[in-house]
Write a protein that holds these residues in place. Structure first.
Motif, PDB file in Angstrom:
ATOM      1  N   LEU A 172      -4.294   0.376   8.845  1.00  0.00           N
ATOM      2  CA  LEU A 172      -3.989   0.569   7.431  1.00  0.00           C
ATOM      3  C   LEU A 172      -5.119   1.243   6.667  1.00  0.00           C
ATOM      4  O   LEU A 172      -4.968   1.598   5.506  1.00  0.00           O
ATOM      5  CB  LEU A 172      -3.725  -0.789   6.768  1.00  0.00           C
ATOM      6  CG  LEU A 172      -2.523  -1.551   7.299  1.00  0.00           C
ATOM      7  CD1 LEU A 172      -2.386  -2.857   6.554  1.00  0.00           C
ATOM      8  CD2 LEU A 172      -1.266  -0.735   7.122  1.00  0.00           C
ATOM      9  N   ARG A 173      -6.228   1.378   7.355  1.00  0.00           N
ATOM     10  CA  ARG A 173      -7.437   1.826   6.664  1.00  0.00           C
ATOM     11  C   ARG A 173      -7.255   3.214   6.066  1.00  0.00           C
ATOM     12  O   ARG A 173      -7.699   3.507   4.954  1.00  0.00           O
ATOM     13  CB  ARG A 173      -8.562   1.853   7.696  1.00  0.00           C
ATOM     14  CG  ARG A 173      -9.930   1.920   7.131  1.00  0.00           C
ATOM     15  CD  ARG A 173     -10.937   1.901   8.226  1.00  0.00           C
ATOM     16  NE  ARG A 173     -11.091   0.553   8.742  1.00  0.00           N
ATOM     17  CZ  ARG A 173     -11.899   0.235   9.731  1.00  0.00           C
ATOM     18  NH1 ARG A 173     -12.590   1.165  10.327  1.00  0.00           N
ATOM     19  NH2 ARG A 173     -12.001  -1.003  10.139  1.00  0.00           N
ATOM     20  N   VAL A 174      -6.624   4.071   6.815  1.00  0.00           N
ATOM     21  CA  VAL A 174      -6.500   5.461   6.360  1.00  0.00           C
ATOM     22  C   VAL A 174      -5.655   5.541   5.108  1.00  0.00           C
ATOM     23  O   VAL A 174      -5.971   6.271   4.162  1.00  0.00           O
ATOM     24  CB  VAL A 174      -5.871   6.311   7.488  1.00  0.00           C
ATOM     25  CG1 VAL A 174      -5.697   7.740   7.018  1.00  0.00           C
ATOM     26  CG2 VAL A 174      -6.754   6.272   8.709  1.00  0.00           C
ATOM     27  N   MET A 175      -4.592   4.718   5.094  1.00  0.00           N
ATOM     28  CA  MET A 175      -3.736   4.722   3.908  1.00  0.00           C
ATOM     29  C   MET A 175      -4.497   4.218   2.703  1.00  0.00           C
ATOM     30  O   MET A 175      -4.374   4.746   1.599  1.00  0.00           O
ATOM     31  CB  MET A 175      -2.527   3.813   4.175  1.00  0.00           C
ATOM     32  CG  MET A 175      -1.245   4.466   3.792  1.00  0.00           C
ATOM     33  SD  MET A 175       0.200   3.445   3.834  1.00  0.00           S
ATOM     34  CE  MET A 175       0.021   2.366   5.169  1.00  0.00           C
ATOM     35  N   LEU A 234       0.835  -1.204   0.000  1.00  0.00           N
ATOM     36  CA  LEU A 234       0.000   0.000   0.000  1.00  0.00           C
ATOM     37  C   LEU A 234       0.865   1.246   0.000  1.00  0.00           C
ATOM     38  O   LEU A 234       0.628   2.198  -0.730  1.00  0.00           O
ATOM     39  CB  LEU A 234      -0.898   0.016   1.239  1.00  0.00           C
ATOM     40  CG  LEU A 234      -2.254  -0.685   1.137  1.00  0.00           C
ATOM     41  CD1 LEU A 234      -2.994  -0.549   2.448  1.00  0.00           C
ATOM     42  CD2 LEU A 234      -3.083  -0.095   0.028  1.00  0.00           C
ATOM     43  N   LYS A 235       1.919   1.188   0.826  1.00  0.00           N
ATOM     44  CA  LYS A 235       2.784   2.367   0.911  1.00  0.00           C
ATOM     45  C   LYS A 235       3.421   2.659  -0.423  1.00  0.00           C
ATOM     46  O   LYS A 235       3.490   3.799  -0.864  1.00  0.00           O
ATOM     47  CB  LYS A 235       3.872   2.103   1.962  1.00  0.00           C
ATOM     48  CG  LYS A 235       3.659   2.852   3.223  1.00  0.00           C
ATOM     49  CD  LYS A 235       4.975   3.094   3.936  1.00  0.00           C
ATOM     50  CE  LYS A 235       4.660   3.213   5.425  1.00  0.00           C
ATOM     51  NZ  LYS A 235       5.543   2.469   6.263  1.00  0.00           N
ATOM     52  N   ASN A 236       3.903   1.592  -1.075  1.00  0.00           N
ATOM     53  CA  ASN A 236       4.536   1.787  -2.387  1.00  0.00           C
ATOM     54  C   ASN A 236       3.551   2.401  -3.359  1.00  0.00           C
ATOM     55  O   ASN A 236       3.867   3.342  -4.082  1.00  0.00           O
ATOM     56  CB  ASN A 236       5.014   0.437  -2.950  1.00  0.00           C
ATOM     57  CG  ASN A 236       6.194  -0.091  -2.166  1.00  0.00           C
ATOM     58  OD1 ASN A 236       6.886   0.691  -1.513  1.00  0.00           O
ATOM     59  ND2 ASN A 236       6.426  -1.375  -2.240  1.00  0.00           N
ATOM     60  N   CYS A 237       2.357   1.826  -3.361  1.00  0.00           N
ATOM     61  CA  CYS A 237       1.357   2.315  -4.309  1.00  0.00           C
ATOM     62  C   CYS A 237       1.009   3.760  -4.029  1.00  0.00           C
ATOM     63  O   CYS A 237       0.850   4.573  -4.941  1.00  0.00           O
ATOM     64  CB  CYS A 237       0.084   1.466  -4.212  1.00  0.00           C
ATOM     65  SG  CYS A 237       0.303  -0.154  -4.913  1.00  0.00           S
ATOM     66  N   TYR A 267      -6.770  -7.474   5.144  1.00  0.00           N
ATOM     67  CA  TYR A 267      -5.705  -6.855   5.939  1.00  0.00           C
ATOM     68  C   TYR A 267      -5.702  -5.356   5.776  1.00  0.00           C
ATOM     69  O   TYR A 267      -5.380  -4.621   6.705  1.00  0.00           O
ATOM     70  CB  TYR A 267      -4.353  -7.442   5.540  1.00  0.00           C
ATOM     71  CG  TYR A 267      -4.308  -8.917   5.781  1.00  0.00           C
ATOM     72  CD1 TYR A 267      -4.424  -9.817   4.717  1.00  0.00           C
ATOM     73  CD2 TYR A 267      -4.209  -9.434   7.072  1.00  0.00           C
ATOM     74  CE1 TYR A 267      -4.421 -11.164   4.935  1.00  0.00           C
ATOM     75  CE2 TYR A 267      -4.209 -10.786   7.297  1.00  0.00           C
ATOM     76  CZ  TYR A 267      -4.311 -11.651   6.219  1.00  0.00           C
ATOM     77  OH  TYR A 267      -4.322 -13.005   6.440  1.00  0.00           O
ATOM     78  N   ALA A 268      -6.056  -4.907   4.571  1.00  0.00           N
ATOM     79  CA  ALA A 268      -5.980  -3.467   4.331  1.00  0.00           C
ATOM     80  C   ALA A 268      -7.053  -2.708   5.087  1.00  0.00           C
ATOM     81  O   ALA A 268      -6.935  -1.510   5.316  1.00  0.00           O
ATOM     82  CB  ALA A 268      -6.107  -3.184   2.835  1.00  0.00           C
TER      83      ALA A 268
END
Lengths: 470, 351
Positions: free
Chosen positions: A59-62, A23-26, A53-54
């Motif tokens: 991680l939801r905010v990301m 997610l961070k990469n994207c 998981y997301a």
């Protein structure tokens, strides 16, 4: 390649880390694209297992940030719960109005989670329809629902509500100005039956017809210019500015009605010198109010049908019929209208007062239309010479003039469908590895009961198809 | 297309199915499908300017006619309540009026400025008198006025409904009780001018509101006298002063018709008026005026309608000219797609 045996907690933790990294990469990639002005349009594709998981609170905010940066997001293989969770995430996190559309029982939670839920009735049954706010028969009707009927409904509701307040404000404020000259004793300006029937008989039907039939542009033009939908998103017809303009118009009109009629009633009213009393003056004022308020409705119509004429004319006629009959019956109003209508003064006032009252609105409409036009007004002008597309072919039927693409997709949809491998009342089928998980090299073992279920399904599919009837 | 769900996917190779599947489409009507033929007016500059010009063209002649009629009306207004109190009691008007034995006669002189053609209408004008007060307007009984069967008055007439020994008062209520009772007598060059007091009330009142067989009874019989007394042998439908008074006025300043003079008056005539200053307007700071007025087809002297018509007509012509100027200076082609908000922003087009 990492293979885990049995330790679910450990597995979950590792998965979560992987998803977070991804997610961070994207997100970084997306933001990088956004910094360039003419970047490509981005789409996020995520499947159910990843989403599990997301959607974790950390991680939801990301995920939300990433999704909002993309033009579209495709979530595949999601369970009904996840559908609802994604919908709630956008609804609460992004604070936007959400619409969800679905046709099966697995869509019910998503339909209920969104602001507007649309259910499609059809092959998968009526569960989605029963849980939804709106039900349509085919997916393509969604564009009509939003762009045509949704937009018209917004316009109609705004106009009906503001008109209702305006007409009552006008009527009540004339009484208010009168109280200053009655020694604040609370004497009503109008007879009580006039007041009671004002909203019931004399001004109600036109606004109902307006609310039913008003169209700013026709259905086909609404679909041709979908940007017109932005007027609803921007709330252009119900801002404080609009409401204040109506209120100002009501105040101005009530002042005109009250003062024009009372100031000219001091002296004798006809050539035999007799003077008017309170009820005569108030009947003249009330006639002017009813006529003005009805004509104001006609002024704000964008499309005037036969029913508009009937209802407006009928309301004004109803007033005259009522007052002719009423003034033969009620003691204090006895013969008032006949007395009043036998003077020239009445006809002069009847021509002057509504014209002056509507003059301000007319000027405002002329100026607004020319110098600050709304988008729908420009569209009306562009297409002003085209005849109405009121034929049946313009409606939702499949007509003779399909484009090539539409014809092709229609033909494909007519092919016999494959029955799907999954039941449709789908909960997340375990054991099915997601494509993305397998890309990462993570596998989970199959569960026993799922293997058995799949084996039984496969045997059902092996039954031969029916021979075609001659 | 909507029936597709009804047909089966396996068979159906036959021409006509055995059972006709019922269509679930709702019944079509132009009203329910919102396909009614409609007129779609667009307010173009042409229409705006046309509307203003036509309003101007129609209103200005009407305004001129009304104003002309109103200007032709000759009116004499004379306030007499201040001067009709004798000088030695001039600061105690109330006491003077309430004194039953004081001499209330007062002589005034009016000068005619322009020729007044008959009939000349005599009005009395009172101000600061709230005939439109809620308790006052309510205080009457129309049923009692119409028929002798309804002698027992309704409770709206309190306190003027029954005498102290329970007898009904006809006509009851505060409106009748407070009837105006100043009288005027006119003479010019020592010749008495007859004041015709017939036909001063609206015909519908005389025929349909006040009964011809109802006679005043026990009227003004209490201790507190509010106004005029009535002749109990004349039926109410002929008591025109009462009928005129009982039509409650809309504003606190009002005029009511007293009578007509059916003689022409020449300019510089001096009219001598003998006034019986009976009515008490002193206790509430009201004032009384005597008005002599001719009428036109429009009624009395009221410039308001004429001025209003002229003003609005003039304003509309002015607006028409200014709109023409504005449209010429800042034109916008009708139906130009570049004015759509999405095209405007994209092209950087500033309106």
């Amino acid at each position: 390649m990492i293979i885990f045996h049995g330790d679910q907690v450990e597995l979950a933790r590792v998965m979560k880390e992987e998803v977070k990294k991804d997610l961070k990469n994207c997100l970084e990639e997306a933001q990088q694209y956004f910094r360039t002005v003419s970047g490509p349009k981005l789409t996020l594709v995520i499947d159910g297992k990843c989403l599990m998981y997301a959607l974790d609170p950390s991680l939801r905010v990301m995920l939300l940030n990433l999704s909002l940066n993309c033009t579209s997001v495709v979530c595949c293989r999601v369970s009904p719960l996840q559908k609802a969770q994604v919908t709630s995430l956008v609804k609460k996190g992004a604070r936007k109005i959400t619409l969800s559309i679905g046709d099966g029982a697995n869509d019910v939670s998503m339909i209920q989670a969104a602001h507007v839920g649309v259910g499609i009735s059809g092959l998968e049954g009526m569960q989605a329809v029963m849980a939804s706010d709106f039900a349509i028969a085919q997916f393509r009707f969604l564009s009509d629902l939003l762009l045509v009927h949704g937009r018209w409904s917004y316009l109609r509701i705004c106009k009906v509500v503001t008109y209702f307040f305006y007409k009552n404000l006008t009527f009540t404020l004339t009484q208010f100005w009168f109280t200053f000259q009655t020694g604040f004793s609370g004497q009503r300006f109008y007879d009580d039956w006039f007041q009671s029937l004002y909203n019931v008989m004399f001004t109600s039907l036109p606004v109902i017809i307006y609310g039913l039939l008003e169209k700013d542009v026709s259905a086909s033009l609404s679909k041709k210019y979908p940007q017109l939908y932005m007027e609803g998103i921007r709330n252009s017809f119900f801002r404080w500015r609009v409401v204040a303009a109506w209120a100002f118009s009501a105040i101005y009109q009530s002042l005109i009605f009250y003062h024009f009629v009372t100031t000219s009633s001091l002296t004798g009213q006809n050539s035999s010198g007799r003077t008017f009393g309170l009820w005569d003056v108030s009947t003249v004022a009330f006639t002017c109010v009813v006529v003005t308020v009805n004509l104001r409705l006609l002024m704000m119509c964008n499309s005037i049908t036969r029913w508009h004429y009937v209802s407006v004319g009928g309301s004004i006629l109803a007033w005259f019929v009522f007052v002719f009959v009423y003034s033969l019956i009620r003691e204090n109003i006895l013969y008032v209208i006949y007395v009043v209508m036998s003077t020239f003064y009445f006809y002069l006032a009847f021509l002057l007062v509504p014209t002056v009252a509507l003059l301000l609105d007319f000027i405002r409409q002329g100026v607004q239309r020319w110098f600050f036009p709304y988008d729908y007004q420009i569209v009306q002008e562009i297409h002003r010479h085209e005849p109405d597309d009121n034929t049946r072919a313009g409606a939702l039927e499949i007509s003779n003039h399909l484009t090539a693409d539409e014809a092709r997709s229609f033909a494909i949809s007519q092919l016999p469908r494959e029955t799907s491998r999954h039941t449709g009342f789908a909960f997340d089928s375990p054991g099915y590895e997601s494509f993305f998980a397998s890309q990462q090299g993570v596998y989970a073992p199959q569960k026993a009961w799922d293997v058995v279920r799949r084996a039984s399904m496969r045997s059902k599919l092996k039954a031969p198809p029916l021979p075609p009837k001659k | 297309m909507a029936d597709r769900g009804g047909t089966s996917s396996g068979g159906g190779g036959n021409g006509a199915p055995e059972l006709a599947k019922k269509s679930r489409k709702p019944k079509y009507s132009r009203f329910s499908q919102q396909e009614l033929p409609a007129c779609k007016p667009i307010l173009t500059p042409g229409w705006v300017i046309t509307a203003f010009i036509s309003i101007g063209v129609i209103f200005i002649p009407i305004g001129l006619a009304s104003l002309f009629a109103s200007q032709r009306v000759v009116e004499i207004v004379d306030r007499y309540d201040r001067d009709c109190i004798p000088r030695n009691v001039s600061d105690d008007g109330v006491g003077f009026i309430e004194d039953a034995k004081a001499n209330k006669t007062c002589v005034r002189t009016l000068t005619v400025q322009k020729q007044m053609k008959s009939p000349i209408y005599v009005y009395y004008q009172i101000s600061n008198f709230y005939q439109n007060h809620r308790r006052y307007v309510k205080s009457r009984d129309d049923k009692q006025l119409w028929s002798p069967k309804n002698e027992r008055s309704s409770s709206d007439c309190k306190p003027e409904d029954f005498t102290s020994n329970g007898q009904p008062i006809i006509p009851c209520g505060l409106i009748a009780w407070s009837m105006f009772n100043d009288t005027y007598k006119f003479s010019v060059k020592d010749k008495v001018l007859e004041v015709n007091k017939k036909g001063i009330a609206w015909k519908s009142d005389r025929e349909h509101k006040f009964g011809s067989d109802v006679y005043p009874k026990n009227f003004q019989s209490g201790a507190l006298i509010g106004g005029a007394k009535l002749n109990s042998s004349i039926p109410l439908s002929q008591q025109e002063d009462l009928i005129v008074w009982m039509r409650p006025a809309a504003l606190p300043t009002f005029r009511k018709l007293y009578g007509k003079i059916e003689v022409d008056l020449e300019p510089n005539d001096n009219i001598t008026v003998i006034i019986e200053n009976n009515y008490n307007t002193y206790s509430f700071g009201g004032n009384k005026k005597l008005v002599l007025s001719t009428t036109s087809w429009m009624g009395g002297k009221n410039d308001f309608l004429g001025v209003a018509y002229l003003t609005i007509g003039g304003l509309c012509l002015f607006l028409a000219i200014s709109f023409i100027l504005v449209y010429v200076l800042k034109p916008r082609p009708l139906g130009d797609p570049s004015y759509l908000s999405w095209n405007r922003n994209a092209a950087g087009h500033l309106n």
